[in-house]
Design a protein around this motif. Structure first.
Motif: not given
Length: 58
Positions: A17-24
């Motif tokens: 499992e990974v958590r991602l955050r948009l930077t754009a």
């Protein structure tokens, strides 16, 4: 979407499992800072990853 448009903020190697955050920002539904949960599977020859985006609840 380019790889630089999101950052990994958490990773659980045992579950993939990974958590991602948009930077754009891409739209009002996908603003910078929105977070997603995804999965990663490593094989000897490839890396498979997937994220299913659900509507944000604000």
């Amino acid at each position: 979407m380019d790889f630089g448009c999101a950052e990994i903020i958490a990773c659980q190697p045992d579950t993939g499992e990974v958590r991602l955050r948009l930077t754009a920002s891409f739209s009002s539904e996908f603003p910078a800072g929105r977070e997603f949960t995804g999965r990663v599977r490593l094989t000897p020859t490839e890396v498979l990853s997937w994220v299913i985006a659900r509507p944000s609840i604000d």
